[in-house]
Scaffold this active site. Structure first.
Site, PDB file in Angstrom:
ATOM      1  N   GLU A 834     -19.554 -31.790  -8.021  1.00 59.02           N
ATOM      2  CA  GLU A 834     -20.197 -30.965  -6.987  1.00 59.02           C
ATOM      3  C   GLU A 834     -21.050 -29.873  -7.629  1.00 59.02           C
ATOM      4  O   GLU A 834     -22.117 -29.543  -7.145  1.00 59.02           O
ATOM      5  CB  GLU A 834     -19.110 -30.371  -6.092  1.00 59.02           C
ATOM      6  CG  GLU A 834     -19.638 -29.729  -4.846  1.00 59.02           C
ATOM      7  CD  GLU A 834     -18.519 -29.289  -3.899  1.00 59.02           C
ATOM      8  OE1 GLU A 834     -17.443 -29.909  -3.904  1.00 59.02           O
ATOM      9  OE2 GLU A 834     -18.736 -28.330  -3.149  1.00 59.02           O
ATOM     10  N   ARG A 912      -9.936 -21.362   1.031  1.00 62.04           N
ATOM     11  CA  ARG A 912      -9.345 -22.528   1.712  1.00 62.04           C
ATOM     12  C   ARG A 912      -7.826 -22.526   1.519  1.00 62.04           C
ATOM     13  O   ARG A 912      -7.077 -22.861   2.434  1.00 62.04           O
ATOM     14  CB  ARG A 912      -9.961 -23.845   1.251  1.00 62.04           C
ATOM     15  CG  ARG A 912      -9.556 -24.989   2.158  1.00 62.04           C
ATOM     16  CD  ARG A 912     -10.386 -26.222   1.990  1.00 62.04           C
ATOM     17  NE  ARG A 912     -11.583 -26.278   2.800  1.00 62.04           N
ATOM     18  CZ  ARG A 912     -11.650 -26.776   4.032  1.00 62.04           C
ATOM     19  NH1 ARG A 912     -10.562 -27.230   4.632  1.00 62.04           N
ATOM     20  NH2 ARG A 912     -12.782 -26.819   4.689  1.00 62.04           N
ATOM     21  N   GLU A1293     -10.203 -35.731   2.218  1.00 68.01           N
ATOM     22  CA  GLU A1293      -9.244 -34.833   1.593  1.00 68.01           C
ATOM     23  C   GLU A1293      -7.858 -34.790   2.260  1.00 68.01           C
ATOM     24  O   GLU A1293      -6.846 -34.657   1.574  1.00 68.01           O
ATOM     25  CB  GLU A1293      -9.827 -33.416   1.566  1.00 68.01           C
ATOM     26  CG  GLU A1293     -11.040 -33.313   0.673  1.00 68.01           C
ATOM     27  CD  GLU A1293     -11.814 -32.029   0.908  1.00 68.01           C
ATOM     28  OE1 GLU A1293     -12.389 -31.894   2.004  1.00 68.01           O
ATOM     29  OE2 GLU A1293     -11.838 -31.186   0.012  1.00 68.01           O
TER      30      GLU A1293
END
Ligand code: FAD
Ligand code: FES
Ligand code: FES
Length: 1361
Positions: A834, A912, A1293
């Protein structure tokens, strides 16, 4: 030395895929893989690791055995096999067995159709392992298959679909089919055609479907009955020339290269002559040791000798004392010879042989055993060799020859090994054979091995025990105990021996043995390898296993005075063997009236699966060379924190073929130096100082990879070490080393008041380690300057083409409109591509731009693991308040993540984790604070789940802590606190369509939790040294990027006048099936067959400003954008359809074209209704949630810490799945990745920040044998999601965390083991629950003998970051 006078051959001749290759310009240092990929440009065979540990490079090597008069086929790791060793052999690669252009081979077809290929990078290797097995055994058993795949890894699929697809080749499957058909014929089925009878899922869960034998074809993910049969007679023939011409075997081959010469003598005398002339020469059989030394330890061996044609070294014979095995006999051939003897001889004579055969099962993978030789294992003298402890305990003799001294025999005893990798064998001597003795009636022989992973792993500790008794008694006449992994050499326990001889085999002797072993096998607390207490405990535990086994033998042989073992102890002597896997997948079928062309909701095969299986799929490094192309190799920091005093590249630059060296000096403008990362704190090339080991200091560019890599190692960097070196989270806390803005905080309710009102308050902490991505394809970029207007094109293996484009433009000081980044596919990403691709792609772009030539770089596995960072390790410290019943009332938690030396994505990752720390539980009053620790590790980054799994892990720990405190079943506490519809999260988001309870209940029911839990308890009562545990875990995963602006996507859909459609969108394909799903969406939206639709690549010049393909939103975001573009086009075409209702798609398209209607449209989507302000704890961070639950049952071996997953049941809510096959694949693959995270995978760092885990040899991801013995996946039916494309849900995920059910089941099993010693209450178990942690947590009489030394009394070999 004079060359031999007789005829020598210097031209290498072999066959590849039926074509003859004749080459007189071969370098003996080239591997077969290098030759295939770079010289023959056969790029189907992949490079995954270069060290024999992943199987991606598997090819079939065939030779004609003139004695047996048959062709032998071997699966071989091309990355280790020297190309020079191929003389006279035939190589078959994945391209040689089938193709999509002609006909795929049944092996290729079945893996594709069974959905066994996701990113596809492992697929050619797996195909070749299966193909080779079939060439040798057209009807293999499941066991044969299990063995064939011991050396292959896949990071995506979770293996189940591969096993299932290939099981159709086995005898077992045919028998099952026959039984099943028989049942139907005999009317024994339940009427719906399912062999499960009344137990059929249909009878239990109305309307839910399965592939477990149910009738309707459309209800299965794939149908095995439609397979084209496998016909072995259709296989290509072995090249007749190689069969007929025996001179290939008798030629004395000499191949000279620049640095090394390859000799293949065919007579022992010639070999002795060579060894006499070149005592330092390496004798190479399998090259599985030498190859690794050359590649990763920079060893240069000028003389390499292959002895495989010398009869004395490759023969096996018998004499009165035992079996004589030539030193160049491969491990597989040795195993076969031993098996033959075991069959022929009385049982008591072959006990050593049996121990070797059993050990070989756990020795490496099939590919290594096919080529590695017994002599290589002995002579490498590795302290963790699996065979040397057996040979030493058995007192084997070695036959050594030399020109100088003739023949001598030496015994493998305590004098044989003279130091680390040294023996009494002289450099001029050649090991010709080993003689393995027979055993006597009163002699027992056992060998054990404990590794991190059971299959294909080197030992942590191994042991062989050879015990002889006086006839008819249990009095020890002689005993030999040999251990690996406890000293620089294989170690014989001599003091123990002298203590035990003459004693009886009973409990007192056991204690005596323990005290002897403690003396014989000391390990200092900082010894290399770490795990000191565990390794020392293992020596006793393994001995105890042998003790139990021998006690049983004595008992069976009715030896007087033998104490009978308690029944509870019986299972203690054996280890685990994998069972034939069982599985089922349940999903919702599409309505009967759905059009055949409408693929949405159908288990469509991944668009590239066939190309991946045939080796035609092109990955970045498979791209053809550009004219004038150069290769780049990185120069990396070897220090964690140091000033760069000087960099000297002169030696590198003087090497022939080197073009340039670049470093920070070449990026003069400061703004061009610090360009990646959110706050631009990541440097392209380190300037002035390094802050982590593996940091990029410079780059060498040369004509090819070999020269560039060699030159990079010649760049001298002088450092001055700086303090402090911060590696662990604890170090960071101590030094207050946090990134700015910490702590971040989310707070809901009056937490302090809630604590005051709680019945109970407990505090605790939990630790979770990081995880290496281990995508099979490492980072790769090719940059191609276009020659004008600063244009440059990048082909890159990245999840984030826009970021690559943007940063390249910034660093080069040009505009983004001059840079195009293209991504065809990746061999896995999982978050690791990423942002971290920039570490490679930016230097490559800089070099290409400055030299105005195409430049390529694909990292080697060790480089990739050293520099690219991992999942963030986490520490959580919590305080939790709850009622007497266990209902949570308040929680205060601090989360710390180890970010490494730069920020990268660590901010969003901690956020998160803060969002998910409550997992699926309602906590009315909560305060969560997040700290981002700045350390001297490589920058940690995104990884599937992005902090979510780490956060949820703490929730599950708290649940179990409460349960243990209240002495209740954790299931009760979980269930009591589970979210329900309308509850609000701690970030004040109300839950709508909350299906977590449905998932939970269905999971418990499918798993048959209650009755199985009773059986688990019963098992635990009956077994002392094996324990079982069961656990259920829910999950809730928020879908959206937490950075609002990233929640957007674009698409470009072009219709050509022949009706074909080219779809481009912002997402990248990394195996997750995104392109396949997008084609399904476009097919429904345009109401056309998917055959019209193609997706070529992801490119920044088609769709601009895209977000990374991440956060599980790939299908949600891009699906909506594709839908948007398709709807625009559909509307434009509607008038033409109306005007010609009987016409076809092509007619309407043509008509529109002729009417000058635009047939291209862009689509755009931005997720509505989200936006969250952390400072106010207001707003909606997530569009919706994906829910699920899993139940796992495990068994542990309390003596070794080994474990086996007996069964897992998963229920996931994926809305109306766009593609159940892909989604089930994501669930299974994500789960297995999570299994690695929670049980196996450990990055190992030194306390000075050196990454020790640099490849599959040290870093273990789950293998084929690790999947749950029974693995059931069910997608919740009737739960459409109105927030995403065609009512689907995001999947990538969310399932990963469900693997923590295994972690917590292990904890339950450990709890049962501890209870045997009266230990109650909570105990700390950090993740991953490795064998070492499980063993030490079992806490018994053995572990108690090895207390931890005081932390500050030594420097540990490794630290947990
Ligand atoms: C992925 C992988 C997994 C592995 N797993 C295991 C494992 O589970 N357990 C384990 O014990 N090992 C393991 N190994 C190590 C290795 O495979 C074995 O040691 C193997 O037996 C070596 O044989 P070889 O023929 O490949 O050795 P080579 O690399 O060809 O040679 C090794 C060394 O032995 C010397 N030598 C070889 N033959 C002679 C001779 N006749 N006389 C004198 N010197 C000689 C050579 O000069 C050289 O130094 C593994 C290796 C790899 C790459
Ligand atoms: S690349 Fe050869 S085994 Fe991994
Ligand atoms: S499909 Fe196996 S590694 Fe990706």
């Amino acid at each position: 030395m004079k060359e031999p006078v007789f005829r020598t051959e210097s031209t290498l001749t072999f066959y590849v895929n039926g074509k003859k290759v004749v080459d007189n310009n071969v370098d003996p240092e080239w591997t077969l893989l290098y030759y295939l990929r770079n010289k023959l440009r056969l790029c189907g065979t992949k490079l995954g690791c270069g060290e024999g540990g992943c199987g991606a490079c598997t090819v079939m090597v065939s030779r004609y055995d003139r004695v047996k008069e048959k062709v032998i086929h071997l699966a071989v790791n091309a990355c280790l096999a020297p190309v020079a060793s191929m003389h006279g052999l035939a190589v078959t690669t994945v391209e040689g067995i089938g193709s999509t252009k002609t006909k795929p081979h049944p092996v290729q077809k079945r893996i594709a159709e069974a959905h066994g290929s996701q990113c596809g990078f492992c697929t050619p290797g797996i195909v070749m392992s299966m193909y080779t097995l079939l060439r040798n055994l057209p009807k293999p058993t499941m066991k044969d298959m299990e063995i064939a795949f011991q050396g292959n890894l896949c990071r995506c699929t979770g293996y189940r679909p591969i096993i299932e697809g290939f099981s159709s080749f086995t005898e077992d499957w045919e028998q099952n089919q026959a039984m099943y058909n028989n049942k139907l014929i005999n009317g024994l089925s339940n009427g719906n055609g399912c062999a499960m009878g009344d137990q059929c899922c249909k009878n239990k869960f109305n309307g839910v479907t399965s592939n477990g034998g149910c009738t309707r074809d459309e209800e299965v993910l794939f149908s095995k009955t439609e397979y084209t049969p496998y016909d072995p007679t259709q296989e290509p023939i072995f090249p007749p020339e190689l069969r007929m011409d025996s001179s290939f075997d008798s030629q004395y081959l000499i191949i000279k290269g620049k640095r090394a010469t390859w000799y293949r003598p065919t007579k022992l005398d010639d070999l002795l002559l060579l060894k006499s002339e070149y005592p330092e020469a390496r004798i190479v059989v399998g090259n599985t040791e030498v190859g690794v030394e050359v590649k990763f330890k920079n060893m240069v061996y000028p003389v390499l000798i292959q002895p495989n044609q010398i009869p004395e070294l490759i023969s096996v014979s018998m004499n009165s004392t035992g079996l004589r095995i030539g030193a160049a006999v491969t491990l597989n051939n040795m195993e076969q010879a031993l098996r033959n003897e075991i069959e022929l001889q009385p049982e008591h004579k072959t006990r050593i042989f049996l121990a070797i055969v059993n050990m070989l099962y756990w020795f490496a993978g099939k590919q290594i055993r096919n080529v590695g030789a017994v002599g290589g294992n002995i002579m490498t003298s590795s302290p963790i060799s699996d065979l040397n402890p057996i040979f030493c305990a058995a007192g084997c003799h070695l036959e050594l020859h030399s020109k100088e001294n003739g023949i001598r025999y030496v015994k493998m005893d305590e004098t044989f090994f003279t130091g680390y990798r040294r023996t009494v064998v002289k450099p001029v001597e050649v090991l010709v054979s080993i003689i393995i003795p027979y055993t006597e009636k009163e002699q027992y022989f056992y060998a054990y091995k404990q590794a991190k992973r059971r299959d294909d792993d080197i030992a942590i500790v191994n042991m062989a025990a050879n015990v002889e008794f006086n006839p008819g008694t249990n009095t020890i006449k002689d005993i030999s105990l040999a251990f690996g992994g406890m000293a620089p050499t294989t170690a014989l326990a001599m003091k123990t021996k002298s203590k035990l001889v003459g004693r009886q085999w009973n409990e007192e002797t056991l204690e005596e043995a323990y005290s002897g072993l403690i003396e014989d096998l000391p390990l200092n607390p900082g010894a290399p390898g770490g795990m000191i207490q565990y390794r020392r405990s293992l020596t006793l535990s393994l001995f105890f296993k042998a003790y139990l086994a021998i006690m049983n033998n004595l008992d069976q042989n009715k030896v007087p005075e033998v104490q009978k073992l308690p029944d509870k102890y019986q299972s203690g002597s054996s280890g685990f063997h994998s069972k034939t896997p069982k599985s089922s997948q349940y999903f919702q079928v599409v309505p009967a009236d759905q059009k055949d062309t409408d693929l949405v909701g159908r288990p469509t095969v991944h668009k590239s699966a066939f190309k991946q299986a045939t080796g035609e799929a092109v990955y970045c490094d498979d791209m053809p060379y550009f004219e004038n192309e150069l290769y780049l190799a990185l120069v990396l920091s070897s220090r964690a924190h140091a000033e760069i005093v000087s960099i000297d590249a002169s030696k590198a630059l003087s090497l022939e073929g080197v073009h340039a060296f670049f470093s920070a000096k070449d990026l003069q403008e400061p703004q061009f130096r610090n360009c990646h990362g959110i706050i631009h704190d990541d440097e392209v090339f380190a300037a002035g100082k390094v802050t982590t080991q593996g940091q990029v200091i410079g780059a060498v560019v040369a004509v090819d990879q070999i020269i560039a890599q060699r030159a990079a190692k010649l760049v001298r960097v002088e450092y001055k070490d700086l303090k402090p070196v911060i590696i662990t989270i604890e170090d960071a806390i101590k030094n207050e080393s946090f990134f700015p803005g910490c702590p971040k905080e989310i707070c809901r309710g009056d937490v302090d008041a809630a604590f005051r009102n709680s019945d109970h308050i407990i505090e605790g902490e939990a630790r979770m380690a990081g995880q290496e991505h281990f995508y099979l394809e490492t980072h790769c970029t090719i940059a191609v300057p276009k020659g004008e207007d600063d244009e440059i094109e990048l082909f890159c293996s990245t999840q984030n083409p826009t970021e690559t484009q943007k940063v390249t433009a910034e660093v080069l000081g040009i505009k983004s409109n001059r840079v195009v980044c293209r991504v065809k596919r990746m061999g896995g990403g999982f978050g690791g591509k990423e942002t971290r691709m920039l570490v490679v792609s930016v230097p490559v772009a800089v070099a290409a731009y400055k030299l105005n030539r195409p430049v390529r770089c694909m990292l080697d596995r060790d480089e990739d693991m050293m520099i690219s960072g991992t999942r963030h390790p986490f520490l959580g410290k919590y305080k939790i308040g709850f009622t007497k019943k266990g209902k949570i009332t308040a929680c205060d938690i601090k989360l710390y993540n180890n970010a490494g030396h730069t920020l990268d994505l660590s901010g969003p990752v901690i956020e998160r984790a803060m969002f998910h720390f409550e997992n699926a539980y309602y906590i009315p009053n909560a305060r969560v604070r997040g700290y981002i620790c700045k350390t001297n590790l490589p920058s940690n980054t995104a990884f599937r789940g992005f902090g979510g799994p780490q956060g949820m892990f703490f929730a599950e720990n708290m649940i179990r802590h409460i349960a243990s405190y209240l002495e209740k079943d954790p299931l009760e506490i979980s269930s009591m606190n589970l979210y329900k519809e309308g509850d609000t999260t701690h970030y004040n988001q109300p839950l709508e369509h909350c299906t977590v309870r449905r998932c939970w209940d269905e999971c418990l029911e499918r798993a048959d939790y209650n009755s199985r839990k009773m059986k688990v308890d019963e098992f635990n009562r009956q077994n002392r040294w094996k324990k079982r545990g069961m656990s259920v875990v829910p999950t809730k995963f928020g879908i959206s990027y937490t950075l609002l602006f990233l929640n957007q996507s674009g698409a470009l859909v072009l219709i050509y006048d022949d009706g074909s459609v080219l779809v481009s969108h912002g997402g990248t394909e990394m195996g997750q099936g995104l392109h396949t799903k997008m084609i399904q969406v476009a097919s429904r939206a345009l109401d056309i067959s998917a055959d019209f639709i193609h997706i070529a690549e992801t490119s920044t010049d088609k769709v601009p400003n895209t977000s990374a393909t991440a956060a599980s939103c790939g299908s949600d975001l891009n699906g909506m954008a594709v839908l948007d573009a398709c709807e625009t086009l559909r509307k434009r075409l509607e008038p033409f359809k109306a005007a010609n209702p009987k016409g076809k798609w092509v007619d309407w398209v043509r008509a529109a074209y002729c009417e000058r209607v635009s047939l291209s449209a862009t689509g755009f989507y931005s997720t509505p209704g989200i936006g969250y302000d952390i400072s106010k704890n207001e707003g909606i961070p997530f569009k919706y949630f994906t829910y699920g639950a899993a139940c796992s049952e495990v068994e542990i071996d309390c003596l070794t810490g080994d474990h086996q997953v007996l069964r897992t049941d998963i229920v996931m809510d994926l809305g109306d799945s766009l593609n159940p096959a892909i989604d089930v694949g994501q669930v299974e693959g994500g789960f297995m990745q999570g299994y690695g995270l929670f049980t196996l995978e450990e990055m190992v760092y030194s306390s000075s920040g050196i990454v020790f885990a640099r490849g599959p040899g040290v870093y273990k991801i789950p293998g084929f044998a690790d999947i749950p013995s029974e693995f059931n996946v069910s997608l919740l039916k009737g739960a459409p999601n109105k927030h995403a494309v065609y009512s689907s849900k995001a999947v990538g995920e969310p399932p990963l965390f469900l693997a923590s059910s295994i972690f917590f089941a292990l904890k339950e099993a450990i709890t049962a083991a501890r209870a045997e010693r009266g230990l109650k209450g909570t105990f700390k178990l950090d993740s991953p629950a490795t064998a070492a942690r499980i063993r030490m947590a079992c806490d018994d009489e053995i572990t108690a003998k090895f207390p931890e030394p005081a932390a500050d009394s030594f420097t540990p070999w490794n630290v947990v970051p």
